[in-house]
Enzyme design. Sequence first.
Site, PDB file in Angstrom:
ATOM      1  CB  VAL A  61      -1.021   0.149   1.226  1.00 25.85           C
ATOM      2  CG1 VAL A  61      -2.073  -1.178   1.119  1.00 25.85           C
ATOM      3  CG2 VAL A  61      -0.268  -0.157   2.596  1.00 25.85           C
ATOM      4  CG  ASN A  87      -7.780  -4.563   7.019  1.00 27.58           C
ATOM      5  OD1 ASN A  87      -8.413  -4.813   8.010  1.00 27.58           O
ATOM      6  ND2 ASN A  87      -7.038  -5.453   6.620  1.00 27.58           N
ATOM      7  CB  SER A 139      -7.548   1.386  16.170  1.00 29.31           C
ATOM      8  OG  SER A 139      -7.256   1.121  17.437  1.00 29.31           O
ATOM      9  CE1 TYR A 152      -2.071  -0.021  14.521  1.00 28.05           C
ATOM     10  CE2 TYR A 152      -3.151   0.554  16.667  1.00 28.05           C
ATOM     11  CZ  TYR A 152      -3.217  -0.130  15.557  1.00 28.05           C
ATOM     12  OH  TYR A 152      -4.457  -0.520  15.113  1.00 28.05           O
ATOM     13  CB  ALA A 154      -0.333   9.383  16.029  1.00 27.94           C
ATOM     14  CE  LYS A 156      -4.897   1.539  12.577  1.00 25.62           C
ATOM     15  NZ  LYS A 156      -5.250   0.929  11.182  1.00 25.62           N
TER      16      LYS A 156
HETATM   17  N1  LIG Z   1      -5.615  -6.795  15.598  1.00 25.24           N
HETATM   18  C1  LIG Z   1      -6.272  -5.764  16.336  1.00 25.24           C
HETATM   19  O1  LIG Z   1      -6.222  -5.770  17.487  1.00 25.24           O
HETATM   20  C2  LIG Z   1      -6.604  -4.377  15.676  1.00 25.24           C
HETATM   21  C3  LIG Z   1      -7.590  -3.559  16.453  1.00 25.24           C
HETATM   22  C4  LIG Z   1      -7.788  -2.363  15.987  1.00 25.24           C
HETATM   23  C5  LIG Z   1      -7.518  -2.041  14.525  1.00 25.24           C
HETATM   24  N2  LIG Z   1      -6.855  -3.057  13.966  1.00 25.24           N
HETATM   25  C6  LIG Z   1      -6.747  -2.651  12.472  1.00 25.24           C
HETATM   26  O2  LIG Z   1      -7.185  -3.571  11.531  1.00 25.24           O
HETATM   27  C7  LIG Z   1      -6.249  -3.790  10.380  1.00 25.24           C
HETATM   28  C8  LIG Z   1      -5.992  -5.034  10.111  1.00 25.24           C
HETATM   29  O3  LIG Z   1      -5.505  -5.575  11.323  1.00 25.24           O
HETATM   30  P1  LIG Z   1      -5.044  -7.304  11.455  1.00 25.24           P
HETATM   31  O4  LIG Z   1      -5.339  -7.348  13.320  1.00 25.24           O
HETATM   32  O5  LIG Z   1      -5.775  -8.017  10.710  1.00 25.24           O
HETATM   33  O6  LIG Z   1      -3.562  -7.367  11.493  1.00 25.24           O
HETATM   34  P2  LIG Z   1      -2.903  -8.712  10.514  1.00 25.24           P
HETATM   35  O7  LIG Z   1      -1.422  -8.453  10.896  1.00 25.24           O
HETATM   36  O8  LIG Z   1      -3.608  -9.960  10.839  1.00 25.24           O
HETATM   37  O9  LIG Z   1      -2.861  -8.472   9.141  1.00 25.24           O
HETATM   38  C9  LIG Z   1      -2.255  -7.276   8.286  1.00 25.24           C
HETATM   39  C10 LIG Z   1      -2.595  -7.510   6.928  1.00 25.24           C
HETATM   40  O10 LIG Z   1      -2.007  -6.462   6.190  1.00 25.24           O
HETATM   41  C11 LIG Z   1      -0.763  -6.803   5.555  1.00 25.24           C
HETATM   42  N3  LIG Z   1       0.094  -5.744   5.151  1.00 25.24           N
HETATM   43  C12 LIG Z   1       0.996  -5.509   6.040  1.00 25.24           C
HETATM   44  N4  LIG Z   1       1.671  -4.406   5.581  1.00 25.24           N
HETATM   45  C13 LIG Z   1       1.075  -4.249   4.385  1.00 25.24           C
HETATM   46  C14 LIG Z   1       1.419  -3.243   3.291  1.00 25.24           C
HETATM   47  N5  LIG Z   1       2.588  -2.422   3.024  1.00 25.24           N
HETATM   48  N6  LIG Z   1       0.732  -3.391   2.175  1.00 25.24           N
HETATM   49  C15 LIG Z   1      -0.354  -4.286   1.882  1.00 25.24           C
HETATM   50  N7  LIG Z   1      -0.489  -5.000   2.820  1.00 25.24           N
HETATM   51  C16 LIG Z   1       0.166  -5.077   4.183  1.00 25.24           C
HETATM   52  C17 LIG Z   1      -0.140  -8.077   6.052  1.00 25.24           C
HETATM   53  O11 LIG Z   1       0.581  -8.983   5.418  1.00 25.24           O
HETATM   54  C18 LIG Z   1      -1.237  -8.922   6.692  1.00 25.24           C
HETATM   55  O12 LIG Z   1      -1.852  -9.599   5.732  1.00 25.24           O
HETATM   56  C19 LIG Z   1      -5.170  -2.932  10.753  1.00 25.24           C
HETATM   57  O13 LIG Z   1      -5.409  -1.398   9.911  1.00 25.24           O
HETATM   58  C20 LIG Z   1      -4.970  -2.687  12.134  1.00 25.24           C
HETATM   59  O14 LIG Z   1      -4.437  -1.530  12.403  1.00 25.24           O
HETATM   60  C21 LIG Z   1      -6.567  -4.181  14.391  1.00 25.24           C
END
Ligand SMILES: NC(=O)c1ccc[n+]([C@@H]2O[C@H](COP(=O)([O-])OP(=O)(O)OC[C@H]3O[C@@H](n4cnc5c(N)ncnc54)[C@H](O)[C@@H]3O)[C@@H](O)[C@H]2O)c1
Length: 263
Positions: A61, A87, A139, A152, A154, A156
Amino acid sequence: MTTKTIAISGAAAGIGRAAALRFASEGWTVGAFDVDEAGLKSLLDDADRLPGRVVTGTLDVRDAAQFKERIDALAAETGRLDVLLNNAGILLGEPFEEIELEAHVREIDINVKGVVHGLHAAFPHLKRTTGATVVNMASASSIYGQAGLSNYSATKFFVRGLTEGLDIEWKRHDIRVVDIWPLYVQTAMTDNLVTGSTTSMGVNLTTDDVVARIWQAVHPTAANRALHQVHFAVGTPARALALGARFSPSWLTRAVNRRIAQH
Ligand SMILES: NC(=O)c1ccc[n+]([C@@H]2O[C@H](COP(=O)([O-])OP(=O)(O)OC[C@H]3O[C@@H](n4cnc5c(N)ncnc54)[C@H](O)[C@@H]3O)[C@@H](O)[C@H]2O)c1
């Protein structure tokens, strides 16, 4: 040729993957993009028997041109783009000064610039699709700055601000812009994460909890529409924190967040 179409960044794992499978199981065409090619391959295997079609593509991304290429190709296939799910994200959960500067910048590049790249690439296709929606993954850490994951958090806040502004700005193009506020979710992101707030709040949400909220954000209830809901907190604790931050005095919100972060 006219199936509803969603583009998902970070779709190889965690929330993005679960969202890809849910939308495909509802018959949508899903553009699933990620840097993790092996993860995308296994997503394709899992989606094989679903009524919808999953199209995968390698995407970092941080690469705006590549993001545009992927989205253009997807939208060319179905002639529409109903939803962009921004995402992809990473989380660094260490004391601020112990994280290398390059790593901080990388987190900003992925979580912030990656979202802007996606919006820019998707805009023309969203604009020509009636009733299109952008869902940005923010988040619960965009409710109040989180000690232990300040950078992180910030990033969000950036996503939250961008969502609020564009929700108003893109109304004239008939594009809804919303964001999702989960607390900690059981994914690879939280697998080895130990911070004050993971200890005090726990890692309790599943990807299905988050995807159910994403689905609702894309298919808002009459109440969501009447209230013009922009932020979709996931789970009772996140909703309570969001409400508390709106109605409590700032000293109390700070004290609660200090307690949660165990600082
Ligand atoms: N897990 C949590 O507790 C949580 C809570 C709130 C928000 N979020 C947000 O939800 C979203 C998804 O998180 P998750 O928990 O599924 O994480 P995850 O680590 O399980 O999955 C994230 C995915 O993003 C991909 N990714 C990472 N860098 C990338 C890049 N430069 N280009 C394209 N893809 C890339 C990874 O390969 C992975 O498949 C994120 O934005 C995260 O900040 C997660």
